[in-house]
Design a protein around this motif. Structure first.
Motif, short mmCIF file in Angstrom:
data_model
loop_
_atom_site.label_atom_id
_atom_site.label_comp_id
_atom_site.label_asym_id
_atom_site.label_seq_id
_atom_site.Cartn_x
_atom_site.Cartn_y
_atom_site.Cartn_z
N MET A 75 20.03 2.72 2.79
CA MET A 75 18.08 2.34 3.06
C MET A 75 18.10 0.75 3.02
O MET A 75 18.95 -0.37 2.61
CB MET A 75 17.19 2.78 2.06
N LEU A 76 16.56 0.17 4.03
CA LEU A 76 17.01 -0.65 4.29
C LEU A 76 16.41 -1.61 3.32
O LEU A 76 15.32 -0.67 2.56
CB LEU A 76 15.72 -1.13 5.34
N THR A 77 16.48 -3.11 3.42
CA THR A 77 16.09 -3.73 2.06
C THR A 77 14.54 -4.84 2.45
O THR A 77 14.96 -5.41 3.85
CB THR A 77 16.49 -4.51 0.48
N PHE A 78 14.23 -5.72 1.53
CA PHE A 78 12.81 -6.58 2.79
C PHE A 78 13.33 -7.93 1.73
O PHE A 78 13.63 -7.67 0.70
CB PHE A 78 11.62 -6.32 2.41
N ASP A 79 12.99 -8.97 2.54
CA ASP A 79 13.08 -10.11 1.25
C ASP A 79 12.29 -11.08 1.11
O ASP A 79 12.53 -11.54 -0.13
CB ASP A 79 14.31 -11.90 2.19
N THR A 80 11.01 -10.52 1.38
CA THR A 80 9.61 -10.79 -0.11
C THR A 80 8.96 -9.70 0.12
O THR A 80 9.40 -8.28 1.32
CB THR A 80 9.61 -11.29 1.05
N ARG A 81 8.10 -9.65 -0.53
CA ARG A 81 7.23 -8.88 -0.30
C ARG A 81 6.23 -8.30 1.51
O ARG A 81 5.66 -9.24 1.37
CB ARG A 81 5.82 -8.30 -1.69
N THR A 82 6.44 -7.74 1.75
CA THR A 82 5.07 -6.76 2.47
C THR A 82 4.26 -5.81 1.97
O THR A 82 4.85 -4.97 1.39
CB THR A 82 6.09 -6.68 4.05
N TRP A 83 3.28 -5.76 2.89
CA TRP A 83 2.60 -4.75 2.90
C TRP A 83 2.06 -4.55 4.04
O TRP A 83 1.31 -4.99 5.11
CB TRP A 83 1.53 -4.52 2.39
N GLU A 84 1.02 -3.07 4.46
CA GLU A 84 0.37 -3.02 5.79
C GLU A 84 -0.87 -1.59 5.23
O GLU A 84 -0.51 -0.67 3.84
CB GLU A 84 0.33 -1.97 6.43
N ARG A 85 -1.94 -1.38 6.04
CA ARG A 85 -2.54 -0.35 5.81
C ARG A 85 -2.65 1.10 5.71
O ARG A 85 -1.67 1.01 6.83
CB ARG A 85 -4.08 -0.53 6.66
N SER A 86 -2.53 1.50 4.99
CA SER A 86 -2.95 3.42 5.29
C SER A 86 -3.61 3.87 5.43
O SER A 86 -4.67 3.47 5.37
CB SER A 86 -2.09 3.82 4.57
N GLU A 87 -4.18 4.42 6.91
CA GLU A 87 -5.06 5.43 6.72
C GLU A 87 -4.90 7.51 5.92
O GLU A 87 -6.03 7.64 5.95
CB GLU A 87 -5.13 5.58 8.40
N ARG A 88 -3.82 6.70 4.97
CA ARG A 88 -4.07 8.39 4.55
C ARG A 88 -4.58 8.32 3.24
O ARG A 88 -5.17 7.52 2.62
CB ARG A 88 -2.73 8.53 4.21
N ARG A 89 -5.83 9.56 3.09
CA ARG A 89 -5.91 9.44 2.02
C ARG A 89 -5.63 9.59 0.96
O ARG A 89 -4.32 10.89 0.90
CB ARG A 89 -7.09 10.59 2.13
N VAL A 90 -5.14 9.76 -0.08
CA VAL A 90 -4.00 9.74 -1.98
C VAL A 90 -5.18 9.65 -2.70
O VAL A 90 -5.49 8.90 -3.13
CB VAL A 90 -3.28 8.27 -1.76
N ARG A 91 -4.62 11.22 -3.54
CA ARG A 91 -5.43 11.11 -4.47
C ARG A 91 -3.94 11.41 -5.45
O ARG A 91 -3.02 11.59 -5.57
CB ARG A 91 -6.56 12.64 -4.34
N GLY A 92 -4.27 11.33 -6.54
CA GLY A 92 -3.54 11.32 -8.04
C GLY A 92 -4.33 12.38 -9.52
O GLY A 92 -5.56 11.56 -9.64
N GLU A 132 -1.46 13.44 -0.71
CA GLU A 132 -1.50 12.54 1.03
C GLU A 132 -2.14 13.61 2.09
O GLU A 132 -1.93 14.65 2.20
CB GLU A 132 -0.66 11.81 1.35
N GLU A 133 -3.75 13.20 1.92
CA GLU A 133 -4.77 14.29 2.86
C GLU A 133 -4.49 15.24 1.09
O GLU A 133 -4.85 15.34 -0.35
CB GLU A 133 -4.05 14.77 4.01
N ASP A 134 -3.65 16.67 1.98
CA ASP A 134 -4.21 17.80 0.93
C ASP A 134 -2.33 18.14 0.93
O ASP A 134 -2.43 19.19 0.26
CB ASP A 134 -5.06 19.11 1.65
N GLU A 135 -1.59 17.62 1.21
CA GLU A 135 -0.29 17.64 1.42
C GLU A 135 0.34 17.04 -0.20
O GLU A 135 0.37 15.51 -0.59
CB GLU A 135 0.70 17.33 2.75
N GLU A 136 0.87 18.15 -1.11
CA GLU A 136 1.03 17.42 -2.64
C GLU A 136 2.78 16.31 -2.18
O GLU A 136 3.63 16.99 -1.20
CB GLU A 136 1.87 18.18 -3.27
N LEU A 137 2.64 15.59 -3.00
CA LEU A 137 3.99 14.69 -2.90
C LEU A 137 4.62 14.56 -4.07
O LEU A 137 4.44 14.36 -5.21
CB LEU A 137 3.68 13.05 -2.53
N PRO A 138 5.68 15.84 -4.08
CA PRO A 138 6.10 15.68 -5.05
C PRO A 138 7.11 14.81 -5.80
O PRO A 138 7.19 14.33 -7.42
CB PRO A 138 7.10 17.03 -5.25
#
Length: 218
Positions: free
Chosen positions: A1-18, A86-92
């Motif tokens: 997998m790829l790794t990153f040298d610094t913390r990065t972030w981006e906005r997501s348009e997905r509704r996330v519930r827990g 994410e939305e109505d799809e479960e992320l196990p």
């Protein structure tokens, strides 16, 4: 997998519930997808107002006070809650990086797996799995593996991109000791990689995996 040298972030348009039991602990339509330096995985950070921190077990909430851009956000350890969506799809298992791909392709390559010089699996119809930042892995149909040489174990691991994996131990043979958890399979994989269901792959650091006669890894 790829790794990153610094913390990065981006906005997501997905509704996330827990959820924790019957309680809705996280409900956000403005999450941020965060990549930490040196980590191949991603996590969600939520506006504080979208998280019922009073319902989260101690130590399961991560704040970002040292980061001005994320100071008003928190992350929640995935395993601390019972179900995530994410939305109505479960992320196990956990969130997925949109820039990370997993492609499952039918192949006609000749794959032979040996342990201690003994052929334990051989196929001319494997599935080739190509995953961002990782070597290709060849999954053999179960009928092409001598399963009588193996026994299932209680080991279980999770992958955000494939689901939960089950493992098998090689029982051992003449002059060859037992090899613990040398093979794995996804019995009920995520929809995106559905074709690999029931197919077996082997660690090339423990078994000899030869593809068209060429030994891989090790």
């Amino acid at each position: 997998m790829l790794t990153f040298d610094t913390r990065t972030w981006e906005r997501s348009e997905r509704r996330v519930r827990g959820r924790l039991g019957d309680d809705l602990v996280v409900d956000s339509d403005a999450p941020l997808l965060v990549r930490e330096a040196g980590s191949p995985y991603v996590r969600y950070a939520f506006p504080r107002g979208d998280v019922r921190t009073d319902l989260v077990p101690d130590g399961a909430v991560r704040a970002y006070e040292g980061d001005a851009e994320l100071a008003d956000h928190v992350s929640v350890r995935w395993s601390a809650l019972d179900r995530w969506y994410e939305e109505d799809e479960e992320l196990p298992v956990g969130p997925r990086d949109p820039y990370h791909r997993v492609d499952v392709l039918r192949s006609a390559r000749h794959v032979r797996v040996e342990i201690g010089g003994r052929t334990v699996g051989e196929s001319r119809s494997p599935l080739a799995v190509f995953e961002t930042g990782l070597p290709a892995v060849f999954y053999l149909p179960p009928e092409d593996v001598d399963l009588e040489l193996f026994e299932p174990t209680a080991t279980r691991t999770g992958c955000p991109y494939k689901g939960f994996a089950s493992y098998w131990t090689y029982r051992g043979g003449p002059g060859t000791p037992e090899r613990t958890d040398v093979a794995w399979a996804y019995r009920d994989p995520l929809r995106e990689v559905g074709p690999i269901a029931g197919h077996l792959a082997f660690y090339d650091s423990v078994a000899d995996v030869l593809v068209d006669g060429v030994k891989r890894g090790g």
